[in-house]
Structures are given as C-alpha cells and as structure tokens.
Design a protein around this motif. Structure first.
Motif, mmCIF file in Angstrom:
data_model
loop_
_atom_site.group_PDB
_atom_site.id
_atom_site.type_symbol
_atom_site.label_atom_id
_atom_site.label_comp_id
_atom_site.label_asym_id
_atom_site.label_seq_id
_atom_site.Cartn_x
_atom_site.Cartn_y
_atom_site.Cartn_z
ATOM 1 N N GLU A 51 0.826 -1.212 0.000
ATOM 2 C CA GLU A 51 0.000 0.000 0.000
ATOM 3 C C GLU A 51 0.858 1.260 0.000
ATOM 4 O OE1 GLU A 51 -3.481 0.525 -0.186
ATOM 5 O OE2 GLU A 51 -3.133 -1.464 -1.029
ATOM 6 N N ALA A 52 1.993 1.205 0.652
ATOM 7 C CA ALA A 52 2.919 2.337 0.596
ATOM 8 C C ALA A 52 3.425 2.547 -0.821
ATOM 9 C CB ALA A 52 4.089 2.096 1.550
ATOM 10 N N ARG A 53 3.702 1.442 -1.504
ATOM 11 C CA ARG A 53 4.149 1.519 -2.896
ATOM 12 C C ARG A 53 3.054 2.101 -3.788
ATOM 13 N NH1 ARG A 53 8.909 1.601 -4.415
ATOM 14 N NH2 ARG A 53 8.147 3.458 -5.432
ATOM 15 N N ARG A 54 1.839 1.621 -3.578
ATOM 16 C CA ARG A 54 0.712 2.117 -4.386
ATOM 17 C C ARG A 54 0.485 3.606 -4.153
ATOM 18 N NH1 ARG A 54 -3.589 4.153 -3.498
ATOM 19 N NH2 ARG A 54 -3.408 3.772 -1.244
ATOM 20 N N CYS A 55 0.505 4.007 -2.879
ATOM 21 C CA CYS A 55 0.298 5.409 -2.538
ATOM 22 C C CYS A 55 1.364 6.285 -3.178
ATOM 23 C CB CYS A 55 0.308 5.572 -1.022
ATOM 24 S SG CYS A 55 0.164 7.267 -0.439
ATOM 25 N N GLY A 153 11.027 7.232 -2.362
ATOM 26 C CA GLY A 153 9.935 6.295 -2.649
ATOM 27 C C GLY A 153 9.328 5.745 -1.378
ATOM 28 N N VAL A 154 9.501 4.452 -1.145
ATOM 29 C CA VAL A 154 8.978 3.793 0.049
ATOM 30 C C VAL A 154 10.120 3.615 1.042
ATOM 31 C CG1 VAL A 154 7.922 1.702 0.978
ATOM 32 C CG2 VAL A 154 7.151 2.626 -1.221
ATOM 33 N N VAL A 155 9.918 4.084 2.269
ATOM 34 C CA VAL A 155 10.952 4.071 3.296
ATOM 35 C C VAL A 155 10.512 3.196 4.465
ATOM 36 C CG1 VAL A 155 12.237 5.466 4.962
ATOM 37 C CG2 VAL A 155 11.737 6.385 2.681
ATOM 38 N N SER A 156 11.393 2.292 4.885
ATOM 39 C CA SER A 156 11.203 1.549 6.139
ATOM 40 C C SER A 156 11.974 2.268 7.226
ATOM 41 C CB SER A 156 11.721 0.113 6.013
ATOM 42 O OG SER A 156 10.987 -0.616 5.071
ATOM 43 N N ALA A 157 11.288 2.671 8.283
ATOM 44 C CA ALA A 157 11.923 3.366 9.405
ATOM 45 C C ALA A 157 11.880 2.458 10.624
ATOM 46 C CB ALA A 157 11.204 4.675 9.693
ATOM 47 N N ILE A 158 13.035 2.038 11.105
ATOM 48 C CA ILE A 158 13.135 1.079 12.205
ATOM 49 C C ILE A 158 13.806 1.782 13.378
ATOM 50 C CG2 ILE A 158 14.009 -1.166 12.928
ATOM 51 C CD1 ILE A 158 14.005 -2.002 9.972
ATOM 52 N N THR A 159 13.091 1.881 14.487
ATOM 53 C CA THR A 159 13.540 2.711 15.603
ATOM 54 C C THR A 159 13.889 1.878 16.836
ATOM 55 O OG1 THR A 159 11.196 3.083 16.140
ATOM 56 C CG2 THR A 159 12.316 4.788 14.867
ATOM 57 N N ASN A 180 7.868 10.977 0.597
ATOM 58 C CA ASN A 180 7.948 9.519 0.636
ATOM 59 C C ASN A 180 6.748 8.919 1.363
ATOM 60 O OD1 ASN A 180 10.860 9.039 -0.355
ATOM 61 N ND2 ASN A 180 11.121 10.578 1.249
ATOM 62 N N SER A 181 6.518 7.627 1.122
ATOM 63 C CA SER A 181 5.620 6.824 1.949
ATOM 64 C C SER A 181 6.485 6.064 2.950
ATOM 65 C CB SER A 181 4.826 5.838 1.094
ATOM 66 O OG SER A 181 3.976 6.521 0.197
ATOM 67 N N VAL A 182 6.014 5.927 4.206
ATOM 68 C CA VAL A 182 6.855 5.389 5.274
ATOM 69 C C VAL A 182 6.131 4.295 6.042
ATOM 70 C CG1 VAL A 182 8.269 5.969 7.274
ATOM 71 C CG2 VAL A 182 7.873 7.696 5.511
ATOM 72 N N ILE A 183 6.871 3.231 6.356
ATOM 73 C CA ILE A 183 6.398 2.217 7.309
ATOM 74 C C ILE A 183 7.291 2.304 8.533
ATOM 75 C CG2 ILE A 183 5.929 -0.210 7.751
ATOM 76 C CD1 ILE A 183 6.465 0.651 4.197
ATOM 77 N N LEU A 184 6.705 2.624 9.679
ATOM 78 C CA LEU A 184 7.444 2.730 10.939
ATOM 79 C C LEU A 184 7.332 1.416 11.694
ATOM 80 C CD1 LEU A 184 8.907 4.328 13.218
ATOM 81 C CD2 LEU A 184 6.623 5.074 13.971
ATOM 82 N N ARG A 185 8.478 0.868 12.068
ATOM 83 C CA ARG A 185 8.510 -0.357 12.860
ATOM 84 C C ARG A 185 9.283 -0.071 14.139
ATOM 85 N NH1 ARG A 185 12.280 -3.929 15.457
ATOM 86 N NH2 ARG A 185 11.627 -6.097 15.211
ATOM 87 N N PRO A 207 -2.948 10.415 3.410
ATOM 88 C CA PRO A 207 -3.552 9.390 2.547
ATOM 89 C C PRO A 207 -3.235 7.990 3.055
ATOM 90 C CG PRO A 207 -2.371 11.021 1.235
ATOM 91 C CD PRO A 207 -2.017 11.286 2.671
ATOM 92 N N ALA A 208 -4.149 7.072 2.841
ATOM 93 C CA ALA A 208 -3.916 5.678 3.238
ATOM 94 C C ALA A 208 -2.661 5.158 2.542
ATOM 95 C CB ALA A 208 -5.123 4.824 2.864
ATOM 96 N N GLY A 209 -1.742 4.627 3.313
ATOM 97 C CA GLY A 209 -0.495 4.113 2.751
ATOM 98 C C GLY A 209 0.675 5.057 2.895
ATOM 99 N N ALA A 210 0.414 6.337 3.170
ATOM 100 C CA ALA A 210 1.519 7.288 3.328
ATOM 101 C C ALA A 210 2.309 7.005 4.595
ATOM 102 C CB ALA A 210 1.004 8.722 3.331
ATOM 103 N N LEU A 211 1.623 6.548 5.658
ATOM 104 C CA LEU A 211 2.297 6.180 6.891
ATOM 105 C C LEU A 211 1.585 5.011 7.542
ATOM 106 C CD1 LEU A 211 4.363 6.571 9.154
ATOM 107 C CD2 LEU A 211 2.832 8.261 10.175
ATOM 108 N N SER A 212 2.333 3.939 7.784
ATOM 109 C CA SER A 212 1.846 2.801 8.554
ATOM 110 C C SER A 212 2.765 2.584 9.740
ATOM 111 C CB SER A 212 1.799 1.531 7.693
ATOM 112 O OG SER A 212 0.846 1.626 6.662
#
Length: 490
Positions: A51-55, A153-159, A180-185, A207-212
């Motif tokens: 969904e981050a990719r799609r967004c 593009g799509v960013v994985s953020a690992i904290t 960017n669209s971001v997935i926070l883990r 928007p849906a997918g911009a941040l999870s």
C-alpha cells in the motif's frame, strides 16, 4: 500518572489491524505487566509495504505541494501534542525512563525537531540551476542544466527502544516532508508509544499508505521491511551488529540504507579542564542509564591526574540516586531488560580479568529487588585494549583511561571501531578545538554536552553508521537527485 495511549494494534494503510497473537509489554522499573499489544501478521506487514508503494506511485502524497504537506504534518504534530500526557506516561511505563527525560528529551525535543524540520525543508531549494561552466553550456547549444531533488519512494523506518519517539520524529518528518511513503517499525520492547503516530496520521488526514505503524514481537517483519523489493530505503537506528545484517538484507535489491549505529565515544579533558570530569561523568549515566549511542563512556584524562579523577568521579556516582521513575529523587532509572543488565555484569567482570579495577559500583543496587537496575559504575582501565574500552556496553559503565599528552589522547580516542560522537573540554578553546578537529567521529562537542537541532546533522564514521540524520543532509538522505538537461526544440 495519566492513562496510557489507548491504541493496541498496528495502523496499516489507513486502518487499525488486529492480530491473533499478542506481545506483552513489561515495565523495566518493576518488571510489572504494562499491557498487551496485538502483533501484526506478516501478511499485513507486507500489505503495508504494498500500500505504501501504491500510494507513492499514484502520487497521492508525493504530488501534494510541499506547503500543503507541511500543513498536514503540522496537524500530525498537533495531535501528538494534544496527547502529551498519555504519551509521556506510556514512555515512562514501557521504557522505565525518568519523567523528565520523557518530557524533555523525547516529547519536547521531538516536537521542536519536527517543527524545525518542516521549516528547514520549506527553506531549501529542491529544484535549482546546476552549476555548469558557461562555456560548456554554450558548446552544448544553450542547454539548461537543472538539479532536482525528488523523494526516494517507500521508506522503512526502524527505531530503537531507548529513544522511540525522538527517533521516530527524526525519521518520519523529513521522509514525509520529502514526499515519501513510510512504514514505521518500533522496537518490540517499546511498541506502544509509537502507535500514537498512527492515530496522528489518521487525525491529520494523511492518505492511506503514506504512513503505517507496524508492531511485531520478533524480527520477521523487520527482515521483510529491509528486503522487500517494493521498499526503496531503510532508515535504521540501533546496534552495529543489526546494522550489518540490514546491509546484507538490503543488498540484493540495492536499497539505499541509512544507519545510525553504536558508539564508544570519548570525552577528553585537557589538563586545564580536569575539574569538569565529575560533571561530565554524571551526564553519561543520568536519565538514560548509559543507554544512548552517543554516550561518552570513555573518559580520557592526563595520566598523572588519573587517580584524582577516578576518586572525583566515584564520589559523583555515589551521589546519584538510582530508582524508578515514581521516585522524584531518582536521577537514574533501570536498564531495559535482564539481558541488558547481564551484559553490564559480563563486561565489568571481563574488564577485571584484563587488568581493570572497579572503582565504584559494578553490581545491582541494594534495596531494588525488582526492576533491571545496575549501579553507575566507574572502571579504572590500564589501557584502551581492555574489552570495556573496545565494545559498546550500553549501560551505566564509564571507563577512565590516562593519556601522556594530547597526541596520545587523540590516538586513544581514534583507536576504536566506532566514531559516532565525542567531547573535548578545555579552558584553552584554541587547543580544545584543535583536538576536536583531529577526532575521527561524526560529531564533536567542545565544552558542551551536545547540540540537538533540526538544523544540525548527526551520524557516524566507521562502524557507527552510514549517512546523516537531521539538518539539510538528513533531508537530502530521503531524496534522489535527478539531473535535467533541457533545450528548446530547433
């Protein structure tokens, strides 16, 4: 204390997602059960990526004008501010942090960082004329040369657990401002506080997918986020050992990787500043219990005054009250878990096997039967080859070493696999600054503990990381550079 943050499951592509398994969150101050959080199934974490990719590809966030993105992100920060009390209570409960640290170093500094990063982004040019010599442009027939900065593009953020909120702000705001669209883990040890970013994204209308925000109990989701072909970049803060694995996982798809890793920073006291050593030592352990990658855990002092410093630092550590955040007198709290405490015990024992001496501390504080506490500890080390001087302990353990002269001090400080931060103290500012310039480390603080600003970069040399966070360099880390050569059709 106020109630904790209410969210208990992952926020994925605009909705809250439950799971069949739960993760128990423990309070390290007393080993009590804080709450249970639903673990996102691996398939749902992959859906967050898709969904981050799609967004991103649809331009739902990336194509929003920067000024409008800024308005949305200010609204996101406003939502975090509105839930300040619950956020602080959650950080204290799940990380065992002193209230003052949660208030100032995470919440207060994080909000200021977020606002400053938005302003900094808006002040920077993201498309400008590329400096090509005029004669080259003429030979090319009047070509216009443009340099353009675009989102990765799509960013994985690992904290990490020790600074879950400040590190999330440090990654999310520049990445999102750049489009960017971001997935926070977040770390499985402190997952609850980061769920507030999902609620804030929903409230602000991203928007849906911009941040999870995804919660997991192990490392399977993190491995997916660092290896999935649809992820363009991984931004990670944590240990050097895990950073190496992330580099390997990202290599097959040639992702951009930004790493802020471990440190074994030195604090150097010139002969005219030895009297400041006790205060500098206290800063290493107070508030964080030494659980900070930038902690200056190697103290370098003139060899002929080393005994004096060891005695002064030991007195300073003896005055530090260790206890839970609920104790207003406590200046130092617990470590995050039993494994962290055992690591301290192991390094103290190993230091002694290699000729070091415990000048103060070295064990569990008396009277604290529950909670993962370890005494603020002073090690008198014979030289920089001692294991306690080589490895990041990530606990309240300070090593004191003597140097012959300033050349020797620089040699010792640079004799490390790490290079994240450093400190130099001296009444002679010219001499102190000269030493600072010679240190192979990403930041050096002269006569000051540090500077944390949206406008100032941070990052490491050597095994302490790749790339920079904060400042213009931290924003550019989340952007690609495109060159445009433009000429009117003849």
């Amino acid at each position: 204390m106020p109630d904790l943050i209410a969210e208990r499951c992952s926020y994925i592509a605009g909705s809250w997602v439950d799971g069949d398994e739960t993760l128990a969150v423990e309070n390290p101050a007393d080993e009590s059960h804080v709450t249970d959080v639903a673990v996102a199934p691996l398939a749902e974490i992959e859906r967050a990526v898709v969904e981050a990719r799609r967004c991103f590809d649809a331009g739902e966030w990336a194509d929003v004008p920067p000024a409008e993105r800024a308005q949305v992100l200010h609204a996101l920060v406003d939502h975090v501010v509105a839930r300040r009390d619950a956020l602080i209570a959650t950080m204290v409960a799940e990380a065992g942090q002193p209230v003052s640290f949660a208030e100032r170093a995470q919440f207060g500094a994080g909000v200021a960082l977020a606002r400053g990063t938005i302003d900094l982004y808006l002040s920077m040019p993201h498309e400008d004329t590329n400096p090509v010599p005029v004669d080259e442009l003429v030979r090319a027939g009047g070509v216009l040369s443009i340099r353009r900065h675009e989102p990765v593009g799509v960013v994985s953020a690992i904290t990490p657990y020790n600074g879950a909120i400040i590190m999330a702000f440090q990654k999310l705001i520049p990445a999102l401002m750049a489009g960017n669209s971001v997935i926070l883990r977040p770390s499985p040890l402190t997952p609850v506080s980061s769920l507030l970013f999902g609620a804030a994204a929903q409230a602000a209308g991203l928007p849906a997918g911009a941040l999870s925000v995804v919660v997991e109990g192990g490392a399977g989701g993190a491995e997916l986020l660092t290896s999935h072909p649809a992820v363009d970049m991984v931004s990670f803060t944590g240990s050097t050992a895990v950073g190496r694995r992330i580099l390997a996982q990202a290599a097959p798809t040639v992702k951009r990787v930004a790493l802020e890793l471990g440190g074994k920073s030195a604090q150097i006291y010139l002969p005219d500043a030895v009297g400041r050593a006790a205060a500098g030592a206290a800063a290493v352990v107070a508030a964080t219990a030494g659980q900070a990658c930038v902690a200056a855990t190697r103290m370098l002092v003139p060899a002929d005054r080393k005994d004096e410093v060891v005695e002064a630092v030991s007195r300073a550590y003896a005055a530090i009250t260790v206890g839970p955040p609920s104790d207003p007198a406590a200046r130092m709290g617990p470590l995050i878990n039993a494994a962290a405490r055992e690591r301290c015990e192991r390094f103290v024992a190993d230091a002694q096997l290699h000729g070091g001496k415990v000048a103060f501390g070295g064990g569990r504080p008396a009277g604290l039967d529950r909670g993962y506490y370890f005494e603020p500890t002073v090690l008198d080390l014979p030289d920089n080859t001692n294991p306690a001087a080589r490895e990041e302990i990530f606990g309240p353990v300070l090593s004191i070493l003597g140097y012959r002269d300033l050349d020797d001090a620089v040699r010792i400080a640079n004799d490390s696999d790490y290079g994240l931060s450093g400190q130099v103290y001296g009444a002679d500012l010219t001499a102190a600054t000269a030493v600072a310039r010679r240190l192979r480390t990403g930041a050096v603080n002269v006569n000051v503990g540090g500077m944390f600003s949206a406008y100032a970069p941070s990052g490491g040399y050597k095994h302490s990381g790749l790339g920079r966070e904060r400042g213009p360099d931290g924003i550019r880390a989340f952007q690609e550079v495109k060159h445009l050569a433009i000429k009117e059709q003849s």
